[in-house]
Design a protein around this motif. Sequence first.
Motif, PDB file in Angstrom:
ATOM      1  N   ALA A 101       0.841  -1.185   0.000  1.00  0.00           N
ATOM      2  CA  ALA A 101       0.000   0.000   0.000  1.00  0.00           C
ATOM      3  C   ALA A 101       0.883   1.243   0.000  1.00  0.00           C
ATOM      4  O   ALA A 101       2.062   1.187   0.340  1.00  0.00           O
TER       5      ALA A 101
ATOM      6  N   GLU B  91       0.225  -4.971   5.100  1.00  0.00           N
ATOM      7  CA  GLU B  91      -0.976  -4.132   5.266  1.00  0.00           C
ATOM      8  C   GLU B  91      -2.195  -4.819   4.650  1.00  0.00           C
ATOM      9  O   GLU B  91      -3.319  -4.563   5.042  1.00  0.00           O
ATOM     10  N   SER B  92      -1.949  -5.678   3.654  1.00  0.00           N
ATOM     11  CA  SER B  92      -3.067  -6.320   2.969  1.00  0.00           C
ATOM     12  C   SER B  92      -3.537  -7.586   3.682  1.00  0.00           C
ATOM     13  O   SER B  92      -4.387  -8.296   3.167  1.00  0.00           O
ATOM     14  N   SER B 190      -4.734  -0.312   8.981  1.00  0.00           N
ATOM     15  CA  SER B 190      -4.606  -0.895   7.637  1.00  0.00           C
ATOM     16  C   SER B 190      -5.421  -2.169   7.547  1.00  0.00           C
ATOM     17  O   SER B 190      -6.061  -2.431   6.525  1.00  0.00           O
ATOM     18  N   GLN B 194      -8.190  -1.745   4.787  1.00  0.00           N
ATOM     19  CA  GLN B 194      -8.128  -2.470   3.518  1.00  0.00           C
ATOM     20  C   GLN B 194      -9.355  -3.356   3.335  1.00  0.00           C
ATOM     21  O   GLN B 194      -9.845  -3.511   2.226  1.00  0.00           O
ATOM     22  N   GLN B 198     -11.748  -2.793   0.084  1.00  0.00           N
ATOM     23  CA  GLN B 198     -11.690  -3.749  -1.015  1.00  0.00           C
ATOM     24  C   GLN B 198     -12.796  -4.784  -0.992  1.00  0.00           C
ATOM     25  O   GLN B 198     -13.028  -5.447  -1.985  1.00  0.00           O
TER      26      GLN B 198
END
Lengths: 145, 266
Positions: A101, B91-92, B190, B194, B198
């Motif tokens: 990110a 972060e994902s 995050s 996220q 998303q």
Amino acid sequence: MVVGAFVLAGIAALLVLTLKWSDFGTSSVSGYTLTAEFDNIGGLTDRSPIKMAGVTIGRVSHIKIDPNTFEAVVTMVISSQYNNLPKDSFASIYTAGLLGAQYIEISPGGDTKVLKNGDKITMTQSAVILEKVISKFLFNKAAAQ
Amino acid sequence: MNGHRNAFLDGLALLGQAAMAAAAHSGQMVLFTGHLLWRLLPAWTRPRLIVQELYAIGVLSLVIILISGGFVGLVLGLQGYNILSKFNATESLGVMVALSLVRELGPVVTALLFAGRAGSAVTAEIALMKTTEQLSAMEMMAVDPLRRVVAPRFWGAVFSMPLLAGLFSLVGIAGGYFIGVVVLGVDPASYWGQIQQQMQPVDDVLNGVIKSLVFGAVIGLIAVFEGFNAEPTSLGISRATTRTVVLSSLSVLGLDFILTAWMFGA
């Protein structure tokens, strides 16, 4: 009774998964706000981290377009313990790793005056768009030949 | 030489018998489905029966579903962190855990556990009713067992599945949060941010709900059919229960591939 609670809990779980809470996660950040203008913010979004020397010191709270300059105006909340950022600090948008990110990195300047609540960081560097870099590289290569 | 040929023929005969039995079984199932379809709406004239089944099928499955969801979330958090940290993209983690759960693992693992926990119980219950001639007794009193016994259980399975799958996913996301954020130090904003950005309400959550509804209907149908058509002996009950679990697990996994290809495929 029990069945009703079960049905309600199940529906609530599905709703929690569906709903978007806009302020979730930012509410924990308290501090002062700064703004910065960028030509291009790339994939920066609300809640993206603000880092200094790799340490997270704040969050992006919202992003909008300035109607006169057509530049992106990023509002960020910086934790109040970092209240001594020099006035001539530099804000750049970077990507964490190759696929990660995007975040804003603040490089502190040398000014003795510090940034206050509502101030604007004037020196900024936009996000690097990979396609632009590649096309520039290819054009340079073609021009050299 | 002669012995070989006989063994081959015997094998062929066994294969043929199995194929005929399978064909007869599926034919019976189609006929049974037809009979059941006519009773599905009339069963709503007694909603209390359906609520009872929601308790027996849904509420009683809650414990195993929640505990499994938690563990699946913990494992996803660990494995996801391991992989994502190689790409510097921890972060994902949240969105990876959430999408895996909502799209696939939530409906599928819930359905497999549900088949083992609730499907087998329904089959055994109906098969025992048949063995002890309670179903025939009902018919004697002009009570339709399909409407009184079978249809409410089917509805119970259909409604329980999406609720259980939703809770499973939510507990799993919390488990991933615990491992990722509390233990391994992923940025909490995050993780949630996220997920929020998303995960799409229609593309992801609604498709997950459709999947779990389909799985609930399939498991419910197989469970009541196997119970209703069980041989009225103790061996018959045990065979019917086994068949419910095996058939519904296979159907869930096969259907999941078809549904995924249809929903998320190109």
